[in-house]
Design a protein around this motif. Structure first.
Motif, PDB file in Angstrom:
ATOM      1  N   ARG A   1       0.841  -1.210   0.000  1.00  0.00           N
ATOM      2  CA  ARG A   1       0.000   0.000   0.000  1.00  0.00           C
ATOM      3  C   ARG A   1       0.870   1.251   0.000  1.00  0.00           C
ATOM      4  NH1 ARG A   1      -3.150  -3.015   3.708  1.00  0.00           N
ATOM      5  NH2 ARG A   1      -2.159  -1.950   5.462  1.00  0.00           N
ATOM      6  N   ARG A   2       1.956   1.218   0.780  1.00  0.00           N
ATOM      7  CA  ARG A   2       2.846   2.384   0.830  1.00  0.00           C
ATOM      8  C   ARG A   2       3.493   2.624  -0.520  1.00  0.00           C
ATOM      9  NH1 ARG A   2       5.871   0.806   4.678  1.00  0.00           N
ATOM     10  NH2 ARG A   2       7.776   0.239   3.565  1.00  0.00           N
ATOM     11  N   HIS A   3       3.921   1.561  -1.173  1.00  0.00           N
ATOM     12  CA  HIS A   3       4.535   1.711  -2.492  1.00  0.00           C
ATOM     13  C   HIS A   3       3.554   2.325  -3.480  1.00  0.00           C
ATOM     14  CE1 HIS A   3       8.259  -0.142  -1.459  1.00  0.00           C
ATOM     15  NE2 HIS A   3       7.743  -1.322  -1.198  1.00  0.00           N
TER      16      HIS A   3
ATOM     17  N   LEU B   1      -2.793   7.968   4.028  1.00  0.00           N
ATOM     18  CA  LEU B   1      -3.325   6.876   4.853  1.00  0.00           C
ATOM     19  C   LEU B   1      -4.222   5.927   4.077  1.00  0.00           C
ATOM     20  CD1 LEU B   1      -4.167   8.899   8.091  1.00  0.00           C
ATOM     21  CD2 LEU B   1      -2.213   7.387   7.703  1.00  0.00           C
ATOM     22  N   GLY B   2      -4.508   6.247   2.818  1.00  0.00           N
ATOM     23  CA  GLY B   2      -5.319   5.356   1.995  1.00  0.00           C
ATOM     24  C   GLY B   2      -6.815   5.540   2.157  1.00  0.00           C
ATOM     25  N   HIS B   3      -7.253   6.686   2.695  1.00  0.00           N
ATOM     26  CA  HIS B   3      -8.683   6.950   2.851  1.00  0.00           C
ATOM     27  C   HIS B   3      -9.260   7.538   1.563  1.00  0.00           C
ATOM     28  CE1 HIS B   3      -8.412   5.981   7.021  1.00  0.00           C
ATOM     29  NE2 HIS B   3      -7.671   7.027   7.335  1.00  0.00           N
ATOM     30  N   ASP B   4     -10.541   7.321   1.362  1.00  0.00           N
ATOM     31  CA  ASP B   4     -11.193   7.814   0.156  1.00  0.00           C
ATOM     32  C   ASP B   4     -11.547   9.290   0.238  1.00  0.00           C
ATOM     33  OD1 ASP B   4     -11.101   5.293  -0.986  1.00  0.00           O
ATOM     34  OD2 ASP B   4     -13.050   4.702  -0.174  1.00  0.00           O
ATOM     35  N   SER B   5     -11.641   9.820   1.446  1.00  0.00           N
ATOM     36  CA  SER B   5     -12.131  11.185   1.592  1.00  0.00           C
ATOM     37  C   SER B   5     -11.402  11.892   2.724  1.00  0.00           C
ATOM     38  CB  SER B   5     -13.638  11.166   1.887  1.00  0.00           C
ATOM     39  OG  SER B   5     -14.095  12.422   2.330  1.00  0.00           O
ATOM     40  N   PRO B   6     -11.199  13.223   2.612  1.00  0.00           N
ATOM     41  CA  PRO B   6     -10.620  13.989   3.717  1.00  0.00           C
ATOM     42  C   PRO B   6     -11.481  13.952   4.970  1.00  0.00           C
ATOM     43  CG  PRO B   6     -10.555  15.253   1.675  1.00  0.00           C
ATOM     44  CD  PRO B   6     -11.411  14.059   1.410  1.00  0.00           C
TER      45      PRO B   6
ATOM     46  N   THR C   1       5.268   7.363   6.970  1.00  0.00           N
ATOM     47  CA  THR C   1       4.143   8.110   6.408  1.00  0.00           C
ATOM     48  C   THR C   1       4.270   9.600   6.713  1.00  0.00           C
ATOM     49  OG1 THR C   1       2.878   7.405   8.367  1.00  0.00           O
ATOM     50  CG2 THR C   1       2.489   6.212   6.310  1.00  0.00           C
ATOM     51  N   ALA C   2       4.943   9.933   7.809  1.00  0.00           N
ATOM     52  CA  ALA C   2       5.190  11.347   8.109  1.00  0.00           C
ATOM     53  C   ALA C   2       6.088  11.968   7.038  1.00  0.00           C
ATOM     54  CB  ALA C   2       5.826  11.489   9.489  1.00  0.00           C
ATOM     55  N   VAL C   3       7.109  11.226   6.607  1.00  0.00           N
ATOM     56  CA  VAL C   3       7.985  11.716   5.537  1.00  0.00           C
ATOM     57  C   VAL C   3       7.192  11.880   4.246  1.00  0.00           C
ATOM     58  CG1 VAL C   3       9.920  11.076   4.043  1.00  0.00           C
ATOM     59  CG2 VAL C   3      10.106  10.809   6.520  1.00  0.00           C
ATOM     60  N   GLU C   4       6.318  10.920   3.958  1.00  0.00           N
ATOM     61  CA  GLU C   4       5.525  10.990   2.734  1.00  0.00           C
ATOM     62  C   GLU C   4       4.617  12.216   2.733  1.00  0.00           C
ATOM     63  OE1 GLU C   4       2.184   8.343   0.369  1.00  0.00           O
ATOM     64  OE2 GLU C   4       3.427   7.377   1.900  1.00  0.00           O
ATOM     65  N   LEU C   5       3.949  12.476   3.871  1.00  0.00           N
ATOM     66  CA  LEU C   5       3.076  13.654   3.956  1.00  0.00           C
ATOM     67  C   LEU C   5       3.901  14.929   3.816  1.00  0.00           C
ATOM     68  CD1 LEU C   5       0.348  14.990   4.421  1.00  0.00           C
ATOM     69  CD2 LEU C   5       0.737  14.791   6.888  1.00  0.00           C
ATOM     70  N   ARG C   6       5.067  14.964   4.480  1.00  0.00           N
ATOM     71  CA  ARG C   6       5.932  16.142   4.359  1.00  0.00           C
ATOM     72  C   ARG C   6       6.286  16.408   2.900  1.00  0.00           C
ATOM     73  NH1 ARG C   6      11.429  16.255   5.257  1.00  0.00           N
ATOM     74  NH2 ARG C   6      11.390  14.476   3.828  1.00  0.00           N
ATOM     75  N   ASN C   7       6.632  15.359   2.162  1.00  0.00           N
ATOM     76  CA  ASN C   7       7.004  15.538   0.761  1.00  0.00           C
ATOM     77  C   ASN C   7       5.843  16.056  -0.071  1.00  0.00           C
ATOM     78  OD1 ASN C   7       9.566  14.673   1.327  1.00  0.00           O
ATOM     79  ND2 ASN C   7       9.278  12.612   0.532  1.00  0.00           N
ATOM     80  N   ARG C   8       4.651  15.528   0.191  1.00  0.00           N
ATOM     81  CA  ARG C   8       3.468  15.993  -0.549  1.00  0.00           C
ATOM     82  C   ARG C   8       3.194  17.471  -0.274  1.00  0.00           C
ATOM     83  NH1 ARG C   8      -0.706  12.383  -2.216  1.00  0.00           N
ATOM     84  NH2 ARG C   8      -0.026  10.226  -2.339  1.00  0.00           N
TER      85      ARG C   8
ATOM     86  N   PRO D   1      10.625  20.186   7.484  1.00  0.00           N
ATOM     87  CA  PRO D   1      11.390  19.116   8.139  1.00  0.00           C
ATOM     88  C   PRO D   1      10.595  17.816   8.181  1.00  0.00           C
ATOM     89  CG  PRO D   1      10.416  20.533   9.791  1.00  0.00           C
ATOM     90  CD  PRO D   1      10.090  21.160   8.463  1.00  0.00           C
ATOM     91  N   SER D   2      11.313  16.692   8.336  1.00  0.00           N
ATOM     92  CA  SER D   2      10.635  15.396   8.398  1.00  0.00           C
ATOM     93  C   SER D   2       9.836  15.243   9.681  1.00  0.00           C
ATOM     94  CB  SER D   2      11.653  14.263   8.287  1.00  0.00           C
ATOM     95  OG  SER D   2      12.606  14.353   9.325  1.00  0.00           O
ATOM     96  N   SER D   3      10.142  16.055  10.700  1.00  0.00           N
ATOM     97  CA  SER D   3       9.411  15.994  11.969  1.00  0.00           C
ATOM     98  C   SER D   3       8.142  16.839  11.954  1.00  0.00           C
ATOM     99  CB  SER D   3      10.323  16.467  13.112  1.00  0.00           C
ATOM    100  OG  SER D   3      10.755  17.810  12.864  1.00  0.00           O
ATOM    101  N   LEU D   4       7.722  17.267  10.773  1.00  0.00           N
ATOM    102  CA  LEU D   4       6.625  18.228  10.641  1.00  0.00           C
ATOM    103  C   LEU D   4       5.378  17.815  11.403  1.00  0.00           C
ATOM    104  CD1 LEU D   4       5.834  20.844   9.005  1.00  0.00           C
ATOM    105  CD2 LEU D   4       4.827  19.290   7.328  1.00  0.00           C
ATOM    106  N   VAL D   5       4.921  16.558  11.205  1.00  0.00           N
ATOM    107  CA  VAL D   5       3.649  16.159  11.810  1.00  0.00           C
ATOM    108  C   VAL D   5       3.779  15.913  13.302  1.00  0.00           C
ATOM    109  CG1 VAL D   5       2.879  15.130   9.650  1.00  0.00           C
ATOM    110  CG2 VAL D   5       3.951  13.692  11.356  1.00  0.00           C
TER     111      VAL D   5
END
Length: 663
Positions: A422-424, A508-513, A531-538, A548-552
């Motif tokens: 799922r992450r990939h 997180l793989g959800h269909d809706s905010p 997943t924190a790194v992924e959200l930061r990149n987005r 920063p990667s510690s954003l969340v």
């Protein structure tokens, strides 16, 4: 007729067909095809892999005499080397104010425009680089290697330094705000090489190599299948390391089906590995001779013994390795070394022990993490970058070598868990079907590739800024850049909150905010370090901010994070208030943030620190009855407990100064 035609089409495309079930009770007889037409030319059609294969190319950089390096730069050096002076002088001549420091001095330095590390040249250079990344340099970090990459083919002299290139691919994704780039100098460095290095760094390129005073930029480009460069004629014995694992089982069946007479499956546990005996029995039933060998590829003497017993060794496939996911800030030197040792040291031993053998193929299973990076796989990327380097060095020496940097395999390998798949997919990577991957393996063999990346990627998902120059020459990325909107990042508080909730839901793989409440803590929503790194990149890609990667974790709810983004984008106090951060009634299940702790315990404990000290020292907290409670101590002690309200002991755990305790 329609059914049989459909089955025939599936069969020639490579799909497995149960022909016994198709024939039913008829049980038709079978005839062998005449063999003579197939003895000199192969007629079977290759299935399309669907993965548009990639390779690394080095693009010549045009001279940029006017390129300047402004501000202060720190040059981190280790063991003395004459080239240190050359690099320092070249940086200064480009306008940098250079100060040379040791790793120990680095932590006390003020913020700098850039930090250039030459520690890769020393023994243990990858570990030194890892430590710099973990502790944090006071500016974007550049790592310089020597002879770690192949630009011309015969110029790779230091495969171990390639670890730093694999590590750097991951650092660019995990820590884009703290990462500068990678550069490689030739083994023999003079003033012209150092000047070309400084010039290339000043142009803004992120991955560069210098050869004969000319700078080149690293690029990922398509590697379409062309005319076969060598025949694929399986014979003799194939040795497969990691042979009893999930990938090893696929490889073993493939080797048996293709025609290898003998398959040696090597793993640490050999026949004792789960499923090994059953795998051997299935292959043996198909007419293939199978040997299970218990051998750790890092044990050179034992590996030499195994290889020495194989007289007709024709091919080697190194698929052994371990994966230890985790972001760089939590990666210890011990974990890093264990991953690198299993993959890279094993490849080195295989390379050395087969140097005198006339092999048809020497195939190393590398990883796309070493090519383009992957969050959480710094050690694995470093190890596999060494495999790519060994393949180049073998090829330069005239020996066969093919390193395949795989994307994840579906349902197999070390990244085959449902969560990993799922992450990939969220990051734009579609796991490869094993049948597709095995077709790509055969193609790499026939194309005589030295290093090829096999990956099914949606390049629009790769948003980390330091990675984008690497992908610049891919047609899909060029088209994406042309179609990209040029509008400014959202600044309105409501739009920013919608952005944070929408990207969080996607990660997180959800269909809706709607599945991401604005006041719910990210940890409670299911975010971890990857997943924190992924959200930061987005969010960095959407806003253009260096985050920063510690954003969340620094801003623990979507509402707080949106408010922070608004301030960073210039909204400040004039921005509309973010919905959901106003005070409201506490509901059951709402997160509680602990901002302080206090405690009182026997033994003089008045704080959490006192309690830890008491436990650490093993202090005895028992005391005699206190005299400040108003108790009748003379009547309280009664060893026979003949009266109610008495005690048969004289000691207990009592708090000091109860009168001063604020209940």
């Amino acid at each position: 007729d329609t059914l049989l035609a459909a089955l025939a089409r599936l069969h020639v495309a490579g799909a497995p067909i149960d022909w016994a079930a198709v024939a039913g009770r008829a049980r038709p007889s079978t005839l062998d095809l005449p063999t003579y037409p197939f003895q000199h030319q192969r007629y079977w059609l290759d299935a399309e892999t669907g993965t548009n294969r990639y390779r690394i190319d080095w693009s010549r950089l045009d001279p940029a005499p006017a390129a300047r390096l402004d501000g202060s730069w720190l040059l981190v050096t280790g063991a003395p080397d004459p080239a240190h002076d050359l690099v320092e002088r070249a940086l200064a001549e480009r306008g940098a104010q250079v100060r040379r420091v040791t790793p120990e001095q680095l932590s006390g330095e003020p913020a700098a425009t850039g930090v250039m590390s030459l520690l890769s040249w020393d023994d243990g250079g990858a570990e030194h680089t890892l430590e710099l990344l973990r502790t944090g340099a006071p500016g974007p970090l550049w790592c310089v290697t020597r002879g770690a990459v192949a630009v011309r083919g015969d110029d790779l002299t230091a495969p171990d330094q390639a670890q730093v290139w694999g590590l750097g691919q991951v650092a660019a994704i995990e820590e884009p705000a703290r990462w500068g780039g990678l550069a490689d100098l030739p083994a023999e460095c003079d003033a012209a090489q150092a000047d070309a290095l400084a010039e290339a760094v000043a142009t803004g390129e992120r991955q560069i190599a210098v050869r004969r005073g000319q700078a080149y930029a690293r690029r990922l480009v398509p590697a379409p299948v062309g005319r076969r460069r060598r025949p694929f004629r399986p014979h003799g014995t194939i040795l497969i390391t990691g042979g009893t694992g999930a990938l090893g089982a696929h490889l073993a069946h493939w080797a048996a089906a293709e025609g290898f007479e003998h398959v040696v499956l090597l793993s640490r546990r050999g026949a004792g590995a789960p499923g090994a005996a059953e795998l051997r029995d299935r292959l043996t039933a198909s007419g293939t001779r199978v040997t299970l060998e218990a051998c750790d590829v890092t044990d050179r003497a034992r590996l030499a013994e195994v290889i020495g017993r194989i007289g007709d060794l024709a091919a080697v496939v190194h698929a052994a390795g371990i994966l230890d996911d985790g972001t760089i800030d939590g990666l210890t030197a011990e974990r890093f070394a264990a991953v690198v040792r299993s993959k890279a040291l094993g490849a080195r031993h295989l390379d050395e022990l087969t140097a005198g053998r006339d092999l048809d193929a020497f195939v190393l299973f590398s990883s796309a993490a070493a090519t383009i990076g992957a969050a959480g796989q710094a050690a694995y990327a470093a190890a596999n970058a060494v495999l790519d380097a060994i393949a180049h060095r073998r090829r330069a020496a005239g020996r066969p070598a093919t390193s395949i940097a795989w994307g994840p395999w579906a349902g197999a390998g070390m990244a085959a868990s449902a969560a990993a798949e799922r992450r990939h997919r969220r990051t734009g990577i579609t796991p490869l079907a094993p049948r597709t991957a095995l077709t790509a393996l055969r193609q790499a063999w026939e194309q005589d590739d030295t290093a090829v990346t096999v990956l099914d990627a949606d390049w629009s998902r790769f948003t980390a800024a330091p990675v984008l120059p690497l992908l610049r020459d891919l047609p899909a990325v060029q088209g994406m850049r042309r179609a990209a909107p040029s509008g400014p990042a959202p600044r309105d508080a409501r739009a920013l909150l919608a952005l944070v909730r929408g990207e969080s839901a996607a990660v997180l793989g959800h269909d809706s905010p709607d599945a991401v409440p604005s006041s719910r803590a990210f940890r409670d929503l299911g975010f971890d370090s990857l997943t924190a790194v992924e959200l930061r990149n987005r969010l960095a890609g959407a806003t253009g901010l260096a985050l920063p990667s510690s954003l969340v974790f620094d801003h623990p709810t979507p509402a707080r994070l949106a408010e922070h983004l608004g301030a960073e984008l210039g909204g400040g106090r004039d921005a509309d208030p973010v919905p959901g951060v106003a005070a409201h009634a506490v509901e059951p299940g709402d997160p509680i943030v602990i901002v302080g702790m206090a405690c009182r315990f026997p033994g003089g404990v008045r704080s959490p620190e006192d309690l830890w000290r008491l436990l650490d020292d093993g202090t005895d907290a028992l005391s005699t009855f206190p005299e400040d409670r108003g108790w009748d101590l003379g009547a309280l002690y009664d060893p026979r407990r003949s009266r109610p309200g008495t005690s048969y002991v004289r000691e207990g755990g009592f708090l000091d100064d109860v009168a001063g305790f604020d209940a």
